[in-house]
Design a protein around this motif. Structure first.
Motif, PDB file in Angstrom:
ATOM      1  N   VAL A   1       0.840  -1.198   0.000  1.00  0.00           N
ATOM      2  CA  VAL A   1       0.000   0.000   0.000  1.00  0.00           C
ATOM      3  C   VAL A   1       0.877   1.252   0.000  1.00  0.00           C
ATOM      4  O   VAL A   1       1.798   1.380   0.826  1.00  0.00           O
ATOM      5  N   LYS A   2       0.577   2.171  -0.902  1.00  0.00           N
ATOM      6  CA  LYS A   2       1.292   3.450  -0.962  1.00  0.00           C
ATOM      7  C   LYS A   2       0.595   4.457  -0.048  1.00  0.00           C
ATOM      8  O   LYS A   2      -0.604   4.709  -0.180  1.00  0.00           O
ATOM      9  N   ILE A   3       1.371   5.046   0.864  1.00  0.00           N
ATOM     10  CA  ILE A   3       0.858   6.017   1.816  1.00  0.00           C
ATOM     11  C   ILE A   3       1.678   7.302   1.718  1.00  0.00           C
ATOM     12  O   ILE A   3       2.916   7.260   1.625  1.00  0.00           O
ATOM     13  N   LEU A   4       1.007   8.444   1.748  1.00  0.00           N
ATOM     14  CA  LEU A   4       1.694   9.726   1.786  1.00  0.00           C
ATOM     15  C   LEU A   4       1.869  10.171   3.234  1.00  0.00           C
ATOM     16  O   LEU A   4       0.975   9.970   4.065  1.00  0.00           O
ATOM     17  N   VAL A   5       3.005  10.763   3.530  1.00  0.00           N
ATOM     18  CA  VAL A   5       3.233  11.425   4.814  1.00  0.00           C
ATOM     19  C   VAL A   5       3.366  12.906   4.488  1.00  0.00           C
ATOM     20  O   VAL A   5       4.328  13.318   3.825  1.00  0.00           O
TER      21      VAL A   5
ATOM     22  N   LEU B   1       3.422  -0.936   4.140  1.00  0.00           N
ATOM     23  CA  LEU B   1       3.163   0.451   3.789  1.00  0.00           C
ATOM     24  C   LEU B   1       4.400   1.068   3.147  1.00  0.00           C
ATOM     25  O   LEU B   1       5.477   1.100   3.764  1.00  0.00           O
ATOM     26  N   TYR B   2       4.264   1.520   1.913  1.00  0.00           N
ATOM     27  CA  TYR B   2       5.313   2.292   1.252  1.00  0.00           C
ATOM     28  C   TYR B   2       5.056   3.758   1.576  1.00  0.00           C
ATOM     29  O   TYR B   2       4.010   4.309   1.213  1.00  0.00           O
ATOM     30  N   LEU B   3       5.991   4.395   2.253  1.00  0.00           N
ATOM     31  CA  LEU B   3       5.815   5.745   2.769  1.00  0.00           C
ATOM     32  C   LEU B   3       6.505   6.764   1.879  1.00  0.00           C
ATOM     33  O   LEU B   3       7.723   6.681   1.647  1.00  0.00           O
TER      34      LEU B   3
ATOM     35  N   LEU C   1      -3.136   5.317  -1.477  1.00  0.00           N
ATOM     36  CA  LEU C   1      -4.417   4.906  -0.911  1.00  0.00           C
ATOM     37  C   LEU C   1      -4.892   5.867   0.169  1.00  0.00           C
ATOM     38  O   LEU C   1      -6.088   6.027   0.398  1.00  0.00           O
ATOM     39  N   GLY C   2      -3.959   6.530   0.833  1.00  0.00           N
ATOM     40  CA  GLY C   2      -4.323   7.452   1.901  1.00  0.00           C
ATOM     41  C   GLY C   2      -3.102   8.217   2.368  1.00  0.00           C
ATOM     42  O   GLY C   2      -2.020   8.112   1.783  1.00  0.00           O
ATOM     43  N   ALA C   3      -3.279   8.989   3.445  1.00  0.00           N
ATOM     44  CA  ALA C   3      -2.191   9.847   3.908  1.00  0.00           C
ATOM     45  C   ALA C   3      -2.229  10.010   5.425  1.00  0.00           C
ATOM     46  O   ALA C   3      -3.299   9.974   6.047  1.00  0.00           O
ATOM     47  N   LEU C   4      -1.044  10.194   5.993  1.00  0.00           N
ATOM     48  CA  LEU C   4      -0.897  10.610   7.380  1.00  0.00           C
ATOM     49  C   LEU C   4      -0.500  12.079   7.356  1.00  0.00           C
ATOM     50  O   LEU C   4       0.542  12.437   6.799  1.00  0.00           O
ATOM     51  N   VAL C   5      -1.341  12.922   7.953  1.00  0.00           N
ATOM     52  CA  VAL C   5      -1.096  14.360   7.981  1.00  0.00           C
ATOM     53  C   VAL C   5      -0.487  14.730   9.332  1.00  0.00           C
ATOM     54  O   VAL C   5      -1.115  14.528  10.375  1.00  0.00           O
ATOM     55  N   LEU C   6       0.723  15.264   9.316  1.00  0.00           N
ATOM     56  CA  LEU C   6       1.351  15.757  10.539  1.00  0.00           C
ATOM     57  C   LEU C   6       0.999  17.228  10.731  1.00  0.00           C
ATOM     58  O   LEU C   6       1.068  18.020   9.781  1.00  0.00           O
ATOM     59  N   VAL C   7       0.597  17.584  11.960  1.00  0.00           N
ATOM     60  CA  VAL C   7       0.258  18.976  12.255  1.00  0.00           C
ATOM     61  C   VAL C   7       0.983  19.427  13.520  1.00  0.00           C
ATOM     62  O   VAL C   7       1.412  18.615  14.340  1.00  0.00           O
TER      63      VAL C   7
ATOM     64  N   GLU D   1      -9.392  17.152  -2.292  1.00  0.00           N
ATOM     65  CA  GLU D   1      -9.582  17.325  -3.741  1.00  0.00           C
ATOM     66  C   GLU D   1      -9.204  16.058  -4.492  1.00  0.00           C
ATOM     67  O   GLU D   1      -9.826  15.711  -5.509  1.00  0.00           O
ATOM     68  N   ALA D   2      -8.186  15.354  -3.998  1.00  0.00           N
ATOM     69  CA  ALA D   2      -7.726  14.126  -4.643  1.00  0.00           C
ATOM     70  C   ALA D   2      -8.560  12.911  -4.239  1.00  0.00           C
ATOM     71  O   ALA D   2      -8.366  11.819  -4.789  1.00  0.00           O
ATOM     72  N   GLY D   3      -9.480  13.087  -3.289  1.00  0.00           N
ATOM     73  CA  GLY D   3     -10.318  11.981  -2.845  1.00  0.00           C
ATOM     74  C   GLY D   3      -9.582  10.971  -1.981  1.00  0.00           C
ATOM     75  O   GLY D   3      -9.966   9.802  -1.928  1.00  0.00           O
ATOM     76  N   LEU D   4      -8.533  11.413  -1.274  1.00  0.00           N
ATOM     77  CA  LEU D   4      -7.749  10.516  -0.441  1.00  0.00           C
ATOM     78  C   LEU D   4      -8.179  10.607   1.022  1.00  0.00           C
ATOM     79  O   LEU D   4      -8.284  11.704   1.575  1.00  0.00           O
ATOM     80  N   ASP D   5      -8.427   9.454   1.642  1.00  0.00           N
ATOM     81  CA  ASP D   5      -8.690   9.425   3.075  1.00  0.00           C
ATOM     82  C   ASP D   5      -7.389   9.667   3.834  1.00  0.00           C
ATOM     83  O   ASP D   5      -6.299   9.344   3.350  1.00  0.00           O
ATOM     84  N   TYR D   6      -7.515  10.196   5.042  1.00  0.00           N
ATOM     85  CA  TYR D   6      -6.312  10.484   5.823  1.00  0.00           C
ATOM     86  C   TYR D   6      -6.598  10.426   7.316  1.00  0.00           C
ATOM     87  O   TYR D   6      -7.755  10.477   7.763  1.00  0.00           O
ATOM     88  N   ALA D   7      -5.525  10.286   8.078  1.00  0.00           N
ATOM     89  CA  ALA D   7      -5.548  10.436   9.525  1.00  0.00           C
ATOM     90  C   ALA D   7      -4.637  11.605   9.869  1.00  0.00           C
ATOM     91  O   ALA D   7      -3.705  11.919   9.120  1.00  0.00           O
TER      92      ALA D   7
END
Length: 202
Positions: free
Chosen positions: A23-27, A90-92, A113-119, A136-142
């Motif tokens: 699974v490809k995940i964005l950070v 998970l590919y980060l 597939l989704g993203a982890l958003v750091l704040v 806008e990209a339709g990606l779910d995130y935490a």
């Protein structure tokens, strides 16, 4: 020219044997939020960071608010982590945090597939743009609140309200320097993505 920095774990790790989902995940998050640190902390393989030294020339286009930061990601951070109980690898992919690198963001997000958003609670408004891009990209995130040494503590319900997060969006506390903390945040994201699979609601 950007330079690639590799950080090595104590021993080499290869992909696990057996039937695992890849699974490809964005950070993601604004400049200086801890994306590179988080991937470096959790990756099972030598993590890749494509960075450039920061100079005063960027002051007119970047919000250089982070003290003592000397380099910035200009292409991508990369690492991977295995979640054996979920049988997921998970590919980060960490993305640059500045607006001027948006063209790179558009490429990196393909296939995610989704993203982890750091704040950072000291500058929550800086996170709105990246969350808008994900939506806008339709990606779910935490969302993971990164704990910096001088970050004041806030109730998560207040943070959720300030970020205008939906109730279904996971919100956790994270220390990007700590492997277990980052791993827990990624597990939360993975569980969220699994629960959302097949859910057609917007």
């Amino acid at each position: 020219m950007a330079f690639a920095h590799f950080s090595s774990p104590s021993a080499p790790v290869v992909l696990p044997d057996g039937d695992y989902d890849l699974v490809k995940i964005l950070v993601v998050g604004p400049f200086g939020i801890g994306k590179t640190t988080a991937i470096d902390a959790v990756s099972e393989i030598p993590s890749l960071h494509t960075e450039e030294p920061m100079t005063q020339a960027a002051a007119s286009v970047d919000d250089l608010v982070v003290d003592s930061k000397t380099t910035t990601t200009v292409a991508v951070d990369f690492g991977h982590i295995t979640l054996p109980t979920s049988r997921i690898v998970l590919y980060l992919f960490g993305t640059p945090g500045q607006e001027r690198f948006r063209v790179i963001w558009n490429d990196i997000r393909q296939g995610a597939l989704g993203a982890l958003v750091l704040v950072d609670t000291r500058r929550l408004a800086a996170s709105f743009e990246v969350m808008d891009l994900l939506e806008e990209a339709g990606l779910d995130y935490a969302v993971a609140v990164n704990q910096f040494p001088d970050t004041p503590e806030h109730d998560l319900d207040l943070v959720r309200s300030k970020l205008d997060l939906e109730n279904r969006t996971p919100l956790v506390i994270c220390d990007a320097r700590d492997r277990q903390s980052v791993l827990n945040s990624l597990r939360t994201l993975a569980d969220h993505l699994v629960s959302r699979a097949g859910d057609d609601s917007p």
